[in-house]
Write a protein that holds these residues in place. Sequence first.
Motif, PDB file in Angstrom:
ATOM      1  N   ALA A  49       0.828  -1.203   0.000  1.00  0.00           N
ATOM      2  CA  ALA A  49       0.000   0.000   0.000  1.00  0.00           C
ATOM      3  C   ALA A  49       0.866   1.258   0.000  1.00  0.00           C
ATOM      4  O   ALA A  49       0.580   2.233  -0.704  1.00  0.00           O
ATOM      5  N   ARG A  50       1.943   1.227   0.766  1.00  0.00           N
ATOM      6  CA  ARG A  50       2.820   2.396   0.830  1.00  0.00           C
ATOM      7  C   ARG A  50       3.584   2.587  -0.479  1.00  0.00           C
ATOM      8  O   ARG A  50       3.824   3.726  -0.909  1.00  0.00           O
ATOM      9  N   ASP A  53       1.173   4.124  -2.882  1.00  0.00           N
ATOM     10  CA  ASP A  53       0.956   5.529  -2.534  1.00  0.00           C
ATOM     11  C   ASP A  53       2.127   6.393  -3.005  1.00  0.00           C
ATOM     12  O   ASP A  53       1.931   7.491  -3.538  1.00  0.00           O
ATOM     13  N   ASP A  56       1.945   6.736  -6.766  1.00  0.00           N
ATOM     14  CA  ASP A  56       0.865   7.652  -7.125  1.00  0.00           C
ATOM     15  C   ASP A  56       1.322   9.100  -6.986  1.00  0.00           C
ATOM     16  O   ASP A  56       1.046   9.950  -7.848  1.00  0.00           O
ATOM     17  N   GLN A  57       2.046   9.377  -5.896  1.00  0.00           N
ATOM     18  CA  GLN A  57       2.546  10.738  -5.681  1.00  0.00           C
ATOM     19  C   GLN A  57       3.585  11.111  -6.731  1.00  0.00           C
ATOM     20  O   GLN A  57       3.568  12.220  -7.281  1.00  0.00           O
ATOM     21  N   GLU A  70      -7.419   4.170  -5.066  1.00  0.00           N
ATOM     22  CA  GLU A  70      -6.688   4.562  -3.871  1.00  0.00           C
ATOM     23  C   GLU A  70      -6.489   3.344  -2.994  1.00  0.00           C
ATOM     24  O   GLU A  70      -7.352   2.474  -2.923  1.00  0.00           O
ATOM     25  N   VAL A  73      -3.436   3.631   3.531  1.00  0.00           N
ATOM     26  CA  VAL A  73      -2.149   3.284   4.133  1.00  0.00           C
ATOM     27  C   VAL A  73      -2.065   3.705   5.592  1.00  0.00           C
ATOM     28  O   VAL A  73      -0.994   3.778   6.166  1.00  0.00           O
ATOM     29  N   GLU A  75      -2.702   6.586   7.108  1.00  0.00           N
ATOM     30  CA  GLU A  75      -2.100   7.878   7.384  1.00  0.00           C
ATOM     31  C   GLU A  75      -2.868   8.677   8.434  1.00  0.00           C
ATOM     32  O   GLU A  75      -2.379   9.691   8.909  1.00  0.00           O
ATOM     33  N   GLU A 194      -8.803  -3.026  -4.519  1.00  0.00           N
ATOM     34  CA  GLU A 194      -7.831  -2.112  -5.099  1.00  0.00           C
ATOM     35  C   GLU A 194      -6.756  -2.871  -5.863  1.00  0.00           C
ATOM     36  O   GLU A 194      -6.324  -2.459  -6.937  1.00  0.00           O
TER      37      GLU A 194
END
Length: 202
Positions: A49-50, A53, A56-57, A70, A73, A75, A194
């Motif tokens: 998941a991280r 993420d 994606d960023q 999405e 994670v 956060e 996901e």
Amino acid sequence: MSDAAQPTVDEVRAAAEAVKAALDRHLAAVENRSGANDPAVYAAADALARAVDAYDQALDDGHGELLPFEVPVGETLPAYAGPEEPEAVSVLIRRDYLVADPDRLLGRARRVVEPTGGPVGTLNGALGVLFGEYEPDEIASRCEEFGLEEGDSTLWVTAAEPHGPGEWLHEPFEDADPELIICRFDVSSVYDDELAVLDPDR
């Protein structure tokens, strides 16, 4: 696109490769799992998941593009505020089930009770019988046999103060402080949904 410095093409590709590697590690953990709640699988899912993420960023910053899904994670958890070397830990587990087949649930409970005790006539009574007879991990691994459908689950390991026998039984979850979480492992169908977008052939 965010205001962060734009990553290079190589950095975006490296983030994509990290997702691929995390997928491989997650699959390996699943293939070699030791049980229904193997911590290695939870850890691999969290790492995946991280990685997604981060990719994606990087994709957004580098190309102005977002993934069409999405992956949560965790956060929203506050920063850890507990001791670096806790004297004790508490393990808090929540598992949700849907009562998918009430007749099967009642039938399984009656098979446990009726040879030696009275009849079981209510779902609440049946649940009490089954959860009193079987360990929680066994129910989790055999939930369909008991007429239950597995839902989300979470496991928290939190820093705690040492307690003597019986001291916390009157309020067992009073100290469930998110700021004391050392590690947390979540299981949810949302992760499967996901990941299915990543690999439509799953």
